[in-house]
Structures are given as C-alpha cells and as structure tokens.
Scaffold this active site. Structure first.
Site, PDB file in Angstrom:
ATOM      1  N   HIS A 122      53.896  12.043  33.167  1.00 29.54           N
ATOM      2  CA  HIS A 122      54.554  11.054  34.020  1.00 29.54           C
ATOM      3  C   HIS A 122      54.921  11.617  35.384  1.00 29.54           C
ATOM      4  O   HIS A 122      55.962  11.272  35.945  1.00 29.54           O
ATOM      5  CB  HIS A 122      55.809  10.491  33.336  1.00 29.54           C
ATOM      6  CG  HIS A 122      55.515   9.359  32.417  1.00 29.54           C
ATOM      7  ND1 HIS A 122      56.471   8.520  31.905  1.00 29.54           N
ATOM      8  CD2 HIS A 122      54.342   8.909  31.900  1.00 29.54           C
ATOM      9  CE1 HIS A 122      55.930   7.611  31.122  1.00 29.54           C
ATOM     10  NE2 HIS A 122      54.624   7.833  31.097  1.00 29.54           N
ATOM     11  N   ASP A 150      48.117   9.903  30.404  1.00 34.28           N
ATOM     12  CA  ASP A 150      48.891   8.763  29.926  1.00 34.28           C
ATOM     13  C   ASP A 150      48.526   7.512  30.701  1.00 34.28           C
ATOM     14  O   ASP A 150      49.190   7.170  31.660  1.00 34.28           O
ATOM     15  CB  ASP A 150      50.375   9.067  30.083  1.00 34.28           C
ATOM     16  CG  ASP A 150      51.244   7.973  29.508  1.00 34.28           C
ATOM     17  OD1 ASP A 150      50.766   7.240  28.634  1.00 34.28           O
ATOM     18  OD2 ASP A 150      52.387   7.835  29.949  1.00 34.28           O
ATOM     19  N   GLU A 172      47.803   7.654  22.399  1.00 31.41           N
ATOM     20  CA  GLU A 172      48.885   7.835  23.359  1.00 31.41           C
ATOM     21  C   GLU A 172      48.929   9.257  23.892  1.00 31.41           C
ATOM     22  O   GLU A 172      48.083  10.085  23.574  1.00 31.41           O
ATOM     23  CB  GLU A 172      50.234   7.473  22.707  1.00 31.41           C
ATOM     24  CG  GLU A 172      50.647   6.041  22.971  1.00 31.41           C
ATOM     25  CD  GLU A 172      50.917   5.750  24.427  1.00 31.41           C
ATOM     26  OE1 GLU A 172      50.799   6.676  25.269  1.00 31.41           O
ATOM     27  OE2 GLU A 172      51.236   4.597  24.757  1.00 31.41           O
ATOM     28  N   HIS A 219      46.097   2.156  26.846  1.00 34.60           N
ATOM     29  CA  HIS A 219      46.568   1.373  27.994  1.00 34.60           C
ATOM     30  C   HIS A 219      46.096   2.027  29.279  1.00 34.60           C
ATOM     31  O   HIS A 219      46.077   3.260  29.399  1.00 34.60           O
ATOM     32  CB  HIS A 219      48.095   1.214  27.982  1.00 34.60           C
ATOM     33  CG  HIS A 219      48.870   2.479  28.198  1.00 34.60           C
ATOM     34  ND1 HIS A 219      49.264   2.909  29.449  1.00 34.60           N
ATOM     35  CD2 HIS A 219      49.338   3.406  27.331  1.00 34.60           C
ATOM     36  CE1 HIS A 219      49.945   4.035  29.342  1.00 34.60           C
ATOM     37  NE2 HIS A 219      50.005   4.369  28.060  1.00 34.60           N
ATOM     38  N   GLU A 222      51.562  -1.277  29.076  1.00 37.59           N
ATOM     39  CA  GLU A 222      52.308  -0.512  28.072  1.00 37.59           C
ATOM     40  C   GLU A 222      53.517   0.161  28.692  1.00 37.59           C
ATOM     41  O   GLU A 222      54.584   0.228  28.085  1.00 37.59           O
ATOM     42  CB  GLU A 222      51.401   0.534  27.431  1.00 37.59           C
ATOM     43  CG  GLU A 222      52.013   1.246  26.225  1.00 37.59           C
ATOM     44  CD  GLU A 222      52.794   2.491  26.586  1.00 37.59           C
ATOM     45  OE1 GLU A 222      53.429   3.074  25.689  1.00 37.59           O
ATOM     46  OE2 GLU A 222      52.785   2.897  27.760  1.00 37.59           O
ATOM     47  N   GLU A 223      53.365   0.669  29.919  1.00 34.10           N
ATOM     48  CA  GLU A 223      54.487   1.355  30.570  1.00 34.10           C
ATOM     49  C   GLU A 223      55.636   0.411  30.884  1.00 34.10           C
ATOM     50  O   GLU A 223      56.742   0.860  31.143  1.00 34.10           O
ATOM     51  CB  GLU A 223      54.005   2.038  31.861  1.00 34.10           C
ATOM     52  CG  GLU A 223      52.973   3.133  31.661  1.00 34.10           C
ATOM     53  CD  GLU A 223      53.503   4.332  30.887  1.00 34.10           C
ATOM     54  OE1 GLU A 223      54.696   4.337  30.557  1.00 34.10           O
ATOM     55  OE2 GLU A 223      52.720   5.254  30.613  1.00 34.10           O
TER      56      GLU A 223
END
Length: 921
Positions: free
Chosen positions: A382, A245, A306, A233, A279-280
């Site tokens: 993140h 990510d 991922e 993603h 995706e998030e």
C-alpha cells in the site's frame, strides 16, 4: 491484504521464493536484486542451496560441536573447578557449560537456519523440475506490467473505470479468439449499486453506486450448472501502483484463463473469473457481484487471491467455513503448498485490522472458499513502492502453478456440485517446511489431542507421587521475564526510540530476545544456588522437564476445549518430548553418558523445535511490517517484545532443565547481558533509525495528509464556524517526531483539538478508525475551493407514528464521501434506508457510512428515521458529510503539493483534498 487494511484516515490493510522458475525476461537482474537483499543477516538463498551460506555454516558448526570429544566427567565427590567438594549433591550429569548452554544455542541457531532455508523454498522441488509448464510467468508479468503502467486505479477514476477495464476486456477478447472448441467463454461488465453493514473496524455501513466488475465465465461447450469462482481486484489505494495488491493476482488469473481456454480437455464445471473493481473500498465490488449477479447463483466454491506483502510465497490463511474437502483439494492439487490454520485463527481473531473479499462470499453468499495472499515484504504494501519490478518472476510462476492446479481440480471435482453436503466441521491444516501439507478433520484432531494429554497426565500423575522438589518456578520465571522485558519496551517507547528495529530486525532480537533469555537463566540460576542448594541436579532436571510437560499438557487440553485448531502445536510439544523422555530415561541415571544424552535429547526435540522456529519466522514476517501501520495508540515495542518473550518461553521450555544439569551458566548469562546492554545503549543513542529509503528495500514511514476545509452550520443553516488546514496523521506510534526536524512547523503545538459537539470529533475520517489515531495534527492553510463541490440537500421532513421523524436527503459529489450521524440528546436512530435497514453504530456510539461510486452515478438518496421523546429546540440530529478528492484536478492544492515536497525521502506521504460540512436538523 490487499486485505483491506485500513488503520488510518485513508484506506490501507516475506519470504523470497528460492524455487527455480523457467527463465524469463529480466530474470537475472531480478535474482541479483533478491540476492543483494538477502545478504547480511539473512543468508543468500542460492548460497544456502550450495551449502556454503550462513545457514549452512551454522549447521556444520553445530555438527562439529556435537562431535567434539571432551574429557570424561568427574566422579561423584571429586573436587570441582574450585577444588571444593559439593557435599550432599550427586551430579549425575555434571555437564560443563561448554557442552551445555552454548551447545543448546548452537542447536537452536542450526534449527533457525534450517527453518529459514525452508522459507526460501530451497527444500522444495524447483518449479521447473516437473517438466514443461502450462502456466507462463513471463506472459503473466506482461499483463502485470501493463496494468500497473496505467497508474493508481482508484474507484471512480478514469484509470480504474475505463483504462483498466478496457485493458482487461482487450486481453479477454484476445484469449477468447485463441481458445479451443472445447470451451465457451462469456464476458459481462457489471456495474452494481447496493449497501451493506459490516463489523470491520468497529462497525460501519457501506454504500456503493455504479462500481465496475469484469466477469468472465469459462465453461464446457454445452454449458455447466455449477461453477468455481476465482477472485482478484484491479483497483488500488490512492497514490499507489498496486502491483502486488492486487494487479499481480489479476495477471495470474488472465494467464490461467488463457491456459485453460487453450486446453483441448473440457472441464466438468464452469470457472468464473471475477476481476472486481472496488475491493479497496472495503469489499464493495464482491458484495455487488455475489448478491446481484445472475452467475453468482451457480458458484459452489471460490478462491480469493490477495496480498499483504509484495511477492514471495502465497499463504493459505483462511478456508471454509467448514468444508474440509476444500482443504483436501488444495493439499492434493497445489504443487508448492504453503498453508497454516494458525494464520487463519490469528487473522479471524481480529488482531490484524484487515479483511478480504473472503468475508463477503462467506457471509453474504454462504459460499465456502480458500483465501490466500502474498505476505513477503509488507513494508511497502500500500505504498508507492509496490511496483511490478519488485515481484519476482518465480513468485508469479509459483502462484500460477498452484492456483491453476487447484482450479482445475475443483472444476473437475464431483464434490463441487454438492459442496453444501460436505460441511463436516473444521479442519486442521499446516504445511511442513513448504514440502507438503498435513490436513485432517478437527474432530480427529480433538480425539488425538485428548488422548495425548491423557497419556501425559497419566505419566505425570505417577511422577507427582514421588518425593521430588516442585517445579512451579517455571511459571514464575515466565512471569518475571515477561514483566522485565515489557518494562524495557516501555522505557524504549517512553524515551522516543520506538521502532528502532523496524529496519533492522536483528535489533529486536538483540534487545528483547537476549533480555528474555538472560532473565530466564538468571531466575533459575539463583533458584539453583539458593533455593535448590542441596538438591541433586539430576532430580532438578527431571522435575523441570516434567513441569514444562505439565504446562504444555494443560495448554493442550484448554485449547482443545476452546475448539482451536491451533492446538496441534501443543500436541507436538507434548508428544515428542514425552516420547523422548521415555526413550532416554536410562540415560538420566547413567554416569558418563553426557554427550550421548545431549544428542539423543536434541534429536527427540528436533521436530517441535524446527516447526516452532519455522512458524515464528512466518509470524514475525507478517507482524513486523504491520507495526509500522498499526496506529498511534499501541506501542509497537510492547507488542513485538511480547511476541519475542512468548517465543523465548516456548523455545526454552524443555531446555530450562539444562540450567540445572550444567555446572555453570555464568558465561552464557554474561554474554547475553552484555549483548543486551550494548544494544540498549545503541538504541537509546538513536543510532538505529527506524525507517529506510533504500531503493532496493525501502521501509518507509507512512504519513497521510488531507487539505481540509470545514464548515459548521447551526439549526438555521448558518455557518457558525469554519476553518481550513492540512490534517496530518502518522500511521505509527512515533507520530511526527521524526518529521519535525525536516518540516519544523509540524510539531506538537498544532495538535488537533476534538470538536466535542460533532460526530467523530468533527474530522474528515475516510474510515472509522478514530480509536486507533487519537494523536493527529492540523496545520493552518488557505481554504480550498473544489471545482466539483459537494451538493447536500434536505428533501423532506416527515412526521410518522410513534413519535418518529423521517428525514430524506440527496447528496452528489466526488467518488468518495463519508457520512457521520449522531442523534442528539433525547433522540435515537431507529431505522434508515441503508444496509438491511437497521443502523449499525461504530465504536463511540456515532454512525459511519462509507460512500463510493463509479462513473456517471445518479445522486445519492437516503433517509434516516429517528424516535424522539420530546420537542427539542436545539435539534434532534447532527449530520456531517466529508467529500474526498482522491484523483483529478481537485486532488492536491498548491499548498499540499509544496508541503509534500518537503517530506524526507524515507516517508511515504499520501495526500488529497477534502471538505467537511456539519449540519443540525
């Protein structure tokens, strides 16, 4: 990973590769940074490889200890150190402490160093050893740098929906132009709209509109009926560049597409590359693809890429469901394997509040697959620090080599076309120090486990008939140790010193590890002195060895009966110790065989102890960063202390008998106690600050701030209450205690009250994680007036048979909204137009709907149907909606900007604006 981990109001869910990749731009500075990070407690990887690092030193010291020659042990009845004879006791193995407990500690330190070396991948073949590679990490890094240069890519933003998509299309078109005639490349832009319910985070429903997928199909020139899917993603959480990510995975996929397209060798099956753009937002884009795209019908297996950390080795942590042939494909094809069924069972247990697209393909597509993720350095996952320069080129090369090889294997496999015929139960799989993977069907493992436990029980049954003291003190010592260490963790949490080990992991080992070891030794030392005072040491050593063997045998049988594939660990801890005991049985009864006995004993225990240390390193690498984003309700010190006690009990299980075989453990006990007391004093003094702003290796505190304006309406639509403020959530147990000295107005006098009459306490949660964050703060601030305000309308109210009412609504607003529904007394929500039509309640009984959209989405229409028992003058439904402004001109107010600027540099403070409106119908 990007595991959609979301333990807070905003969406949120290591090992340094030591492999020698092909030199690329910037490689030397990158390795220099890695070396600087590894100095100190963690030995420098390159130094270890030369045998001169800390780990190597420890291994040599251990060997030196083993080779030392000591005076022969005293004969029975000979005066001891105090000149007194020990009547009634015949110490067959009177091991001096210098040869006993310290040697055991050195042995464990050596094994730990070896396990640590394996995590640096120094034991495996360097990536360049196989000759020229097809996959180019330097080219993949170029893709990565360009994607992250776009900035945060939040769903609905121009950066995500236009810039990132255009860049991907530009690269795909270039690859298509340079491809060979053996392949055909097709490209499709999908913008699906849909809805589904999921039991993640207590259960909620998701609705998406006009989100974006970039789909590429590489197939033989004549086409292919079946396909394997590779998924990444390109979207990111707000305010973060999302390099690991999951931009790096998309960069790897672009380079794999480039490599495969230039091959003159045609594939047997198609390879579909899905660059998904949402995706998030809790797995929305993958749902839109697998349930709506025409190519989805041809997919027979998938690989999901991922991240739960930044770089390092990519861990295979989920496979299946069932389909052992997929694991076998990974075992055969992957060049640098790293996989664990233990990680799979931990992740699927729900202990980690995270999920991946793997769930969507498994549950909604009924497709088997492999889920893998980078897990190193989850501290900056993140956050704003997740930048491309922190991902080593060697990590990219390693991932590319593995995934390319597995995709090529699957795309030429005869089994892919008939994957549904190969569902033959689960599979046990685990790598051996990163060198290779062992995999076998779970049913084979079940037979092996039962045979092993049966042999152990047979051996132990013969021992039970012999008149010997009982070894049930083992379990008692474990319970006492667990209680004592948890009390220490509770005390540390109570005085406000939680997470002192967050930046300095050695503190947790020095505090809780030494406490656990000292408590175990103390219990057995007292038992030896008072309870077993007149019992032969040899008999005691034999008994406590058998007691540990009995515990592991029972655990093996129970875990096998429960169907846990992780039971293979118990098999190791039964088979190898039992074999060791049988091989050195004579050594137990021979005088003067002390050193020989120790060496043979430790050699026999080498495999289970080395593997357990290797596994524990993985567990702590994954779990320690998670404690910094696990919410305000669970004391992280209690969790980590529990893990450390468990591993201490496991590692000590077959060394407890040494306490009875050595003459004294006082020196070891005093040393451990001293380290514990000194560490506890230092922790209580606050010398170990939990967070770090170190530029090379930051470990920030996560804080989320939402400048919120709230309005509460009555049954007639009138505003009966309104307020505005900055709503603050700290993502860890420490809350805002460390921030108050820097921003004094943020303190416990502004704790957020719960609006009991409103769903979810009347607060604008972006996800239903209220049960994880019961402590938050609300700082009064001016009202915000978004330039694009939310529009909410009741379109119709219709009475239908069987005492039901249907309410239809229309909503338009920003790209992210949250809907909260609570039927009032006497009413029940029976149906709605979302998901599969059956409402799914969240924890606490309220209903939560997560909404997101891409660009130019039509207004959101939905209806809810309630069953009503009687007329209600005060209404039948409370419905609230929150609008979240994650990007653009409405994202941050001047007041929010000013507050964020005052936060210390060791925080990652993510902020946005939102509105909240509550209505009664």
């Amino acid at each position: 990973m990007s595991l959609c981990e979301a333990p807070g109001p905003g969406p949120v869910p290591g090992y340094v590769s030591g492999g020698r990749g092909r030199a690329g731009p910037g490689r030397a500075p990158t390795l220099a940074r890695a070396a600087r990070r590894l100095r100190g407690a963690r030995a420098d990887g390159a130094a270890m490889e030369r045998g001169s690092g800390t780990a190597g030193g420890r291994l040599r010291a251990t060997a030196a200890q083993r080779d030392r020659r000591r005076p022969p042990p005293r004969e029975d009845g000979e005066p001891g150190a105090g000149g007194k004879k020990r009547g009634g006791r015949r110490p067959l193995l009177p091991l001096p402490e210098a040869r006993g407990a310290p040697l055991v500690l050195l042995y464990l330190l050596g094994l730990r160093a070896l396990a640590q070396v394996s995590h640096r991948q120094l034991l495996s073949r360097p990536p360049g050893a196989a000759g020229p590679r097809d996959f180019s990490a330097s080219r993949a890094r170029g893709y990565l740098d360009n994607i992250t240069a776009i900035g945060p890519r939040t769903v609905g933003s121009p950066e995500n929906e236009v810039l990132a998509v255009n860049y991907l299309l530009e690269q795909i078109r270039r690859i298509e132009r340079e491809s060979t005639d053996a392949h055909k490349i097709s490209v499709d832009i999908q913008r699906p709209t849909g809805s589904f319910s999921i039991d993640f985070l207590g259960g909620f429903t998701s609705y998406y509109a006009n989100i974006t997928n970039v789909v590429v199909k590489l197939e033989p020139r004549n086409g292919a009926e079946h396909a394997v899917l590779s998924n990444c993603h390109f979207d990111s959480v707000p305010n973060t560049p999302g390099a690991s990510d999951d931009a790096v995975s998309c960069a790897v996929m672009l380079e794999i597409l480039n490599t495969l397209s230039k091959s003159s060798e045609s594939l047997q099956h198609a390879v579909i590359f899905l660059f998904n753009g949402a995706e998030e937002n809790i797995l929305q884009a993958s749902h839109g693809f697998i349930t709506q795209h025409e190519w989805a019908k041809s997919i027979r297996a998938f690989i999901n890429l991922e991240a739960a950390g930044v770089g390092g080795k990519e861990l295979v942590f989920q496979t299946g469901p069932e389909n052992p042939w997929l694991v076998q494909a990974y075992v055969v094809a992957a060049k640098h394997p790293f996989a664990s069924v233990v990680a799979q069972e931990i992740f699927q247990s729900g202990i980690i509040p995270a999920d991946t697209d793997f769930r969507i393909y498994r549950d909604f597509g009924n497709v088997p697959g492999i889920d893998l993720a980078f897990i190193e350095n989850g501290y900056i996952y993140h956050t704003e620090y997740d930048t491309s320069d922190r991902i080593l080129t060697d990590s990219i090369q390693r991932a590319g080599d593995n995934i390319l090889a597995v995709l090529k294997y699957l795309a030429t496999s005869e089994k892919l076309a008939k994957s549904f015929e190969y569902r033959h139960g689960n599979v046990v799989f685990f790598d051996i120090l990163g060198l290779f993977v062992l995999a076998y069907p779970a049913r084979v493992g079940t037979i092996m486990n039962y045979i092993t436990s049966a042999i152990a029980f047979f051996y132990l049954s013969k021992k039970v008939l012999q008149p010997k003291p009982r070894g049930n003190l083992t379990l008692t010592s474990w319970v006492c140790t667990l209680v004592a260490v948890l009390m220490v963790a509770m005390f540390v949490s109570f005085i406000g010193r939680a997470l002192s080990w967050y930046t300095h992991f050695y503190v947790s080992v020095s505090l809780y590890g030494t406490a656990a070891a000292a408590k175990l030794i103390l219990v057995h030392m007292l038992a030896k002195k008072f309870f077993y005072k007149n019992v032969n040491e040899q008999s005691l050593g034999d008994v406590f060895f058998d007691a540990s063997l009995m515990i592991w045998s029972i655990a093996l049988a129970v875990m096998t009966q429960m169907g846990l594939c992780s039971a293979f660990i118990c098999t190791l801890w039964v088979a190898f110790p039992l074999l060791t005991k049988l091989m050195i049985h004579r050594e137990f009864s021979q005088k003067g065989a002390t050193i020989k006995f120790i060496l043979m004993y430790m050699l026999g225990m080498f495999v289970p102890y080395l593997y357990m240390l290797y596994l524990s390193w993985t567990v702590f690498e994954m779990f320690t960063p998670v404690m910094g984003r696990s919410g305000s309700e669970i004391p992280p010190d209690m969790v980590l202390a529990g893990f450390i006690v468990i591993f201490t009990m496991i590692l000590s299980s077959y060394f407890i008998n040494f306490i009875y075989l050595v003459k004294s453990t006082k020196t070891t006990l005093i040393t451990l106690t001293t380290v514990f007391v000194v560490t506890l004093i230092l922790v209580c003094s606050g010398i170990f600050f939990p967070y770090s702003s170190n530029a090379a290796n930051p470990k920030p505190k996560r804080v989320f701030l939402q400048h919120t304006s709230r309005r509460f309406h009555d049954l007639d639509g009138n505003v009966v209450k309104s307020d505005s403020g900055i709503w603050i959530n700290g993502f860890d147990y420490n809350g805002i205690s460390h921030i108050t000295p820097h921003v004094p107005e943020i303190n416990d006098t502004i704790r957020t009250p719960c609006e009991e009459q409103a769903p979810f306490c009347g607060l604008p949660w972006i996800l239903p994680v209220h049960f994880m964050f019961r402590k938050n703060w609300y700082l009064p601030a001016p009202e915000i007036l978004p330039r694009s305000p939310i529009q909410f309308k009741l379109l119709s109210k219709k009475l239908i048979p069987w005492n039901s009412v249907r309410l239809s609504f229309e909503v338009s607003g920003p790209s992210h909204m949250s809907l909260y529904v609570r039927p009032r007394a006497g009413a029940a929500l029976s149906r709605w137009s979302l998901g599969d039509g059956m409402p799914v309640a969240s924890l606490g009984g309220d209903y939560f709907v997560f909404y997101s959209r891409g660009l130019h989405a039509a207004p959101w229409h939905f209806w809810v149907e309630l069953t009503v028992s009687a007329k209600h003058s005060d209404g039948i439904l409370s419905l609230a909606i929150a609008a979240h402004y994650f990007f653009g001109e409405d994202q941050k107010s001047p007041q929010l900007y000013a507050l964020l600027e005052r936060f210390p540099d060791w925080t990652f403070s993510s902020g946005w604006s939102c509105t909240y409106d509550l209505f009664v119908f």
